[in-house]
Design a protein around this motif. Structure first.
Motif, PDB file in Angstrom:
ATOM      1  N   ILE A 259       0.725  -1.259   0.036  1.00  0.00           N
ATOM      2  CA  ILE A 259       0.017  -0.059  -0.042  1.00  0.00           C
ATOM      3  C   ILE A 259       0.646   1.340  -0.215  1.00  0.00           C
ATOM      4  CG2 ILE A 259      -1.878   1.287   1.114  1.00  0.00           C
ATOM      5  CD1 ILE A 259      -2.882  -1.225   2.258  1.00  0.00           C
ATOM      6  N   PRO A 260       1.970   1.457   0.707  1.00  0.00           N
ATOM      7  CA  PRO A 260       2.739   2.607   0.820  1.00  0.00           C
ATOM      8  C   PRO A 260       3.185   2.846  -0.836  1.00  0.00           C
ATOM      9  CG  PRO A 260       3.526   1.103   2.372  1.00  0.00           C
ATOM     10  CD  PRO A 260       2.312   0.393   1.445  1.00  0.00           C
ATOM     11  N   GLU A 261       3.546   1.849  -1.517  1.00  0.00           N
ATOM     12  CA  GLU A 261       4.085   1.952  -2.603  1.00  0.00           C
ATOM     13  C   GLU A 261       3.061   2.601  -3.686  1.00  0.00           C
ATOM     14  OE1 GLU A 261       4.472  -1.337  -6.174  1.00  0.00           O
ATOM     15  OE2 GLU A 261       5.126  -1.995  -4.220  1.00  0.00           O
ATOM     16  N   ILE A 262       1.679   2.179  -3.484  1.00  0.00           N
ATOM     17  CA  ILE A 262       0.586   2.449  -4.169  1.00  0.00           C
ATOM     18  C   ILE A 262       0.455   4.025  -3.950  1.00  0.00           C
ATOM     19  CG2 ILE A 262      -1.887   2.517  -4.472  1.00  0.00           C
ATOM     20  CD1 ILE A 262      -1.647  -0.611  -3.777  1.00  0.00           C
ATOM     21  N   LEU A 263       0.344   4.385  -2.770  1.00  0.00           N
ATOM     22  CA  LEU A 263       0.109   6.022  -2.182  1.00  0.00           C
ATOM     23  C   LEU A 263       1.311   6.675  -2.804  1.00  0.00           C
ATOM     24  CD1 LEU A 263      -0.831   5.263   1.547  1.00  0.00           C
ATOM     25  CD2 LEU A 263      -2.270   6.070  -0.147  1.00  0.00           C
TER      26      LEU A 263
ATOM     27  N   LYS B  30       1.283  11.129  -9.818  1.00  0.00           N
ATOM     28  CA  LYS B  30       0.564  11.500 -10.687  1.00  0.00           C
ATOM     29  C   LYS B  30      -0.118  12.986 -10.511  1.00  0.00           C
ATOM     30  CE  LYS B  30       0.278   6.727 -12.111  1.00  0.00           C
ATOM     31  NZ  LYS B  30      -0.722   5.653 -12.088  1.00  0.00           N
TER      32      LYS B  30
ATOM     33  N   LYS C 215       3.091   6.117  -5.494  1.00  0.00           N
ATOM     34  CA  LYS C 215       2.716   6.380  -6.971  1.00  0.00           C
ATOM     35  C   LYS C 215       1.562   7.435  -7.299  1.00  0.00           C
ATOM     36  CE  LYS C 215       4.456   2.143  -9.137  1.00  0.00           C
ATOM     37  NZ  LYS C 215       4.132   0.873  -9.341  1.00  0.00           N
ATOM     38  N   MET C 216       0.528   7.403  -6.482  1.00  0.00           N
ATOM     39  CA  MET C 216      -0.621   8.022  -6.780  1.00  0.00           C
ATOM     40  C   MET C 216      -0.071   9.508  -6.461  1.00  0.00           C
ATOM     41  SD  MET C 216      -3.612   5.931  -5.210  1.00  0.00           S
ATOM     42  CE  MET C 216      -4.876   6.877  -6.564  1.00  0.00           C
TER      43      MET C 216
END
Lengths: 311, 311, 311
Positions: free
Chosen positions: C301-305, C311, C307-308
């Motif tokens: 999840i930290p990686e997802i946050l 953007k 990346k977002m």
């Protein structure tokens, strides 16, 4: 387990109806499972996959279901069922026997020690000075308890290891030949269960304090000044170093090491070795700081889903 | 704990070999830890950090390791080890004594109450009418049990609090001076452990029902008509209000309050106060609805990762 | 529970002070809860919502708080408190009675069986051959134990079901009329609790091995050659098929089925039926492979946050 004295290969073979292969005067001083044997020990092997491991182990005598040439300085005992033969030898040295008395005649109890009513104390138990064993506790045979120890009611010390071998006709029990050794200044709460070792001893170090309803498995070794809260469960063959704190309902899997001073928070499940000096949480347990972060991350998933919808 | 009668500062100081500072006739009616003292109580303090708190508390007499001037209307007892002095006073009032009988002569047992074989009942226990205490239960000294109570086999009521102070040479035990008080129409399953209070009482309210293998810590107060399923563990000094339901294997940390009518689902771990009237789940426990949503969100992470790859 | 012989509607009605409606000679051969009744059984219903279900059930006699016309071939007993009437009938057939002896005269104990000191054995217990019941165990009345069974100290077999009906004045206890039946070659560790059935029997199949501090609820049926590690808790009315393995501290909710050969990893919480032959993990339990993946996903999840944010 270590024997009371040295026996010869010939004597051991005769107990189990096995066929000795090698020097009949080779001495046997104890018996152990293959992963913990020392020179002088007997061990057993019943699967070809492990023959090599057994023959190369530190064991001096190997009970085996194939007739082979023993390695240099070692002996074999051929037996078609080595597992059962092993159990027979362990049983030969066990002090368990049917009893009519709550307190066995062969137990020795130190000065100033109080044994409350209803407590059972088996054969060959040694209890130190100034202990209190509260009512309705049970101390099986061959247990050693230090000085200034308090054991609360309902606690059972020295029940058999939960250790079975699956065979075609069901689970066969490995007879427990080990003891329980409890150090000085230990306190054990009510309705705990401390199993005896299978082939070695279950040990609880000086000054360690256990709360109620705690399970300690066979052959587990616990260090000094540890603190375990209620309903902790520790499996067999675990090594817990000094000053470890396990909070309530923590579970620890077998064959692990927990390092000195580690703290494991409530309800955690320990499935790997834990380094000392750190705090852990979760099932499976991780460093608490890391686990706490994960718990927060999970709450942010709806926000992520929402943002992705927008795009 | 409250004393059987009033004592003077002079008497108390003499029990512990301390030096009284102040009016020698100041009365002592009980002894308690600093966070629960009432006027008339003795308390202790051994760290300069807490001197002010102790001197300003409701306690009338403070055992302290520094010679100071007592505040108006209060007295001090100078002692170089206040913790040990405190323990000595608690021990002075404890009814624990070595016993040869399963049922103590000083116990009073109500009409119609059945005590099954093997059960131990200690000094000064009071059991009401029409109770059943099943075989091999253990009721320590100074326990009060109401009417129509059922206690199943193996249950231990009144073992010592799990309460230690870490000192240089290891953990020192705080002597438990409190009692256990069990209301009317309570049922307690098999092999439960209900610890006595350290300085106050552990209380189980009327009509509450406990399943098997449940741990209730020292000084915890449980309301009326609660229902706890098997293997629940409640730590010390917890307040659980009426009509609370804890399902199997729930753990509750110390010093918390769970509000009236709360329901905590199985295996949850309660680490904070819980508001009444709601349902909780998880370790740490949250509102069940919220926790259930999180469990679903987690299953959507692969989908999120997939979508991010696409972009 | 089945009665020792057949009774008539008239006899049964007289025990409870109820009004029989229908053929007075209709036979009663047992008594059961509505979801497990068989022809010949008595059952009870006290809420209009369940009248139809009770009247259409397999039961031959229904205790009911409304005067209705009995269906063809059935009888009613009108009673204003069917729940209490039901309890009265169960109590009529219970062998529990106050005892002065640790081992009841009506117990039968097979050849070669060892009963260690301090163990209680209640009325009408039957124990097979070559068993060992260790010190301070408790076997309540009406328990059947097979051959070659080992029961360790502190274990309690046959305590009452944890089964209450909530009524205006608090929880009312359903009297347990069932038994515990333990097969051959079973081993039960120390400080376990195996509750008796409410209306049927709690059953542990041949060759099953239980570790310490395990809870088995009322009316639960466990198959052959199962292995449960320490501190497992199984609620009431669970069906566990043969060869199931539950690792330490697993919890199982009531009324479930776990299929043959299923393995449930430590600390899991089983809240749904589990198909046999698979491995499960988590609370609530899922297939272990799936659950392990979820645990890894959460760490991403930290990686997802991150990346977002980019953007």
């Amino acid at each position: 387990m270590k024997f009371d004295k040295e026996y010869t290969l010939k004597e051991v073979a005769s107990w189990i109806g096995g066929e000795p292969i090698g020097d009949l005067s080779i001495p046997a001083r104890g018996i152990n499972e293959i992963h913990v044997v020392e020179p002088g020990d007997i061990t057993f092997v019943d699967h070809p996959k492990y023959y090599k491991k057994a023959l190369n182990s530190a064991a001096t005598t190997i009970i085996i279901n194939k007739k082979l040439t023993p390695p240099e300085g070692k002996a074999l005992i051929y037996h078609k069922d080595p597992f059962t033969a092993y159990n027979k030898i362990v049983k030969h040295f066990s002090n368990f026997s049917p009893s009519n008395d709550l307190i066995s005649d062969s137990a020795t109890i130190g000065e100033g020690t109080i044994i409350q009513p209803g407590t059972f104390i088996g054969e060959n138990v040694k209890i130190g000075k100034n202990c209190i064993i509260h009512a309705n506790a049970t101390i099986y045979h061959d247990i050693i308890i230090g000085d200034n120890v308090i054991i609360h009611s309902g606690t059972v010390i020295g029940a058999d290891a939960f250790y079975f071998q699956k065979r075609q006709d069901g689970y066969h029990k490995m007879i427990s030949g080990g003891r329980v050794i409890i150090g000085d200044n230990v306190e054990i709460g009510a309705n705990c269960t401390i199993d005896r070792g299978v082939s070695a001893d279950t040990i609880i170090g000086d000054g360690t304090k256990l709360d109620n309803l705690i399970q300690i498995g066979h052959d587990t070794v616990i260090g000094k000044n540890c603190l375990f809260a209620a309903q902790v469960g520790v499996a067999g063959a675990v090594r817990i170093e000094d000053d470890v704190i396990l909070w309530g309902q923590v579970g620890v899997q077998k064959d692990l090491t927990i390092g000195k001073g580690a703290v494991v928070l409530g309800q955690s499940g320990v499935g790997n070795d834990l380094e000392g000096g750190k705090t852990y949480f979760g099932s499976p347990a991780k460093e608490a700081r890391e686990k706490m972060k994960e718990l927060v991350y999970v709450t942010r998933i709806p926000e992520i889903l929402e943002k992705m919808k927008e795009k």
